[in-house]
Design an enzyme around this catalytic site. Structure first.
Site, PDB file in Angstrom:
ATOM      1  N   ARG A   1     -50.114  -5.071 -58.711  1.00  0.00           N
ATOM      2  CA  ARG A   1     -48.901  -5.420 -57.975  1.00  0.00           C
ATOM      3  C   ARG A   1     -48.620  -6.896 -58.193  1.00  0.00           C
ATOM      4  NH1 ARG A   1     -49.015  -6.438 -52.442  1.00  0.00           N
ATOM      5  NH2 ARG A   1     -47.003  -6.375 -51.403  1.00  0.00           N
TER       6      ARG A   1
ATOM      7  N   SER B   1     -44.613   5.467 -51.627  1.00  0.00           N
ATOM      8  CA  SER B   1     -44.964   4.949 -50.297  1.00  0.00           C
ATOM      9  C   SER B   1     -44.124   5.605 -49.225  1.00  0.00           C
ATOM     10  CB  SER B   1     -44.719   3.428 -50.231  1.00  0.00           C
ATOM     11  OG  SER B   1     -45.602   2.752 -51.074  1.00  0.00           O
TER      12      SER B   1
ATOM     13  N   LYS C   1     -49.016  -7.223 -46.297  1.00  0.00           N
ATOM     14  CA  LYS C   1     -47.638  -6.968 -46.732  1.00  0.00           C
ATOM     15  C   LYS C   1     -46.693  -7.323 -45.598  1.00  0.00           C
ATOM     16  CE  LYS C   1     -46.500  -3.591 -49.457  1.00  0.00           C
ATOM     17  NZ  LYS C   1     -46.244  -2.228 -49.998  1.00  0.00           N
TER      18      LYS C   1
END
Lengths: 207, 207
Positions: free
Chosen positions: A39, A108, A137
């Site tokens: 990521r 997700s 996050k």
């Protein structure tokens, strides 16, 4: 390709505070992570490509698949094993069509509706969460808890991986929900001992 | 597909100061721009996809091709007419291989070496510059001037489009260098009259 979702590492270079990402991921692989997602949100496409190319070689050398977050072009460019997308990324149906049937596609979700939509529209697995409050996050929503995981797992037949605030202290509780694996960022990369922590986590998961 | 590189608009929403991007681009199309590149650096993939999908329809309705900046995945997802990449994006050879032979592939260069490399490795056209000093792209290098454009044009056979600091006052000078078109951002989008300025620019180019 057989995919073991048990202990799924998602990278975040911000948490590494300057430690080399390849060295950190290799420690986690030695400790037993079974899947890796790369990521990268703040780099140029060229840098993402170069990091992904090297990461693919490293991760696959441990017989572990490499999943790319968000960027289908990077996944294509390095022939990654799969792509993971969220609600802010390419639409799921578009990603599935472009990716073709043989690559892993993760999606997700944070509730049953999104989970059912994901299974129906081509996701191979679901990342469900946040399970607990998390600092990794900033855009994560309200925690769905163990109850949220159970509700999602009951409604889909594809693998479900919990994400968000999972670590050594609560991984056994998450396992009892019946899901297929856990996805972690800071519990592994932010620990002082990446290899040792990964080993403890996979051992607890397999108990 | 026939591509007219004469007046090539590159978008930048920051310059629009809140004006709707579709309305701004439509004014430029009415004024006579012959090619449009959608450039989005600060949005999610989902937003880029949605903007690109709508922009494709708008731009193609004027029989003008739409090129996507940097993101091959977005170009694929909306079936854009082409992709433009720079030195910080996917490697040119990788982009050409993934894009296939039929889509337009543009490549940013600032010297003869990069231009020759671009032609040899699959670029359909070159964006060469910055020709003049420019405020639109903070990462632009030293201006290459009209002399730089002429040197590049002499060494390649694919179309060359000048970019950087080009506007109403100097477009005729750029034209005399013998290149195939001019690429503009702020001279069009930052003018008070997007349609009128585009019309003046294309008229001057065709003189």
């Amino acid at each position: 390709m057989f995919v073991d979702y048990s202990l799924y590492l998602v990278t975040d270079r911000a948490i590494l505070k300057g430690e080399d990402i390849f060295s950190a991921v290799e420690k986690a692989l030695k400790g037993g992570v079974t899947l890796v997602q790369l990521r990268e949100k703040e780099v140029s496409s060229r840098d993402f490509y170069n990091i992904a190319l090297k990461m693919k070689e490293l991760v696959n050398s441990y017989n572990v698949p490499l999943i790319i977050n968000d960027r289908l072009d990077i996944a294509f460019a390095v022939d990654a094993d799969g792509l993971h997308i969220g609600q802010e990324d390419l639409p799921l149906t578009v990603a599935r069509r472009l990716l073709g049937p043989s690559k892993i596609l993760g999606y997700s979700v944070s509730n049953v509706d999104e989970a059912v939509f994901g299974e129906k529209n081509g996701a191979d697995y679901l990342g469900a969460g946040p399970v607990y409050p998390t600092g990794s996050k900033s855009d994560a929503g309200e925690p769905i808890g163990i109850e949220g995981l159970i509700k999602i797992k009951e409604r889909v037949s594809i693998p479900v991986v919990g994400i968000g605030g999972i670590g050594v202290d609560n991984i056994s509780e998450v396992k009892r929900s019946g899901i297929d694996g856990v996805s972690l960022i800071s519990a592994i990369l932010g620990s002082g001992d990446i290899e040792g922590t990964s080993r403890i986590l996979i051992t607890k998961w397999r108990e």
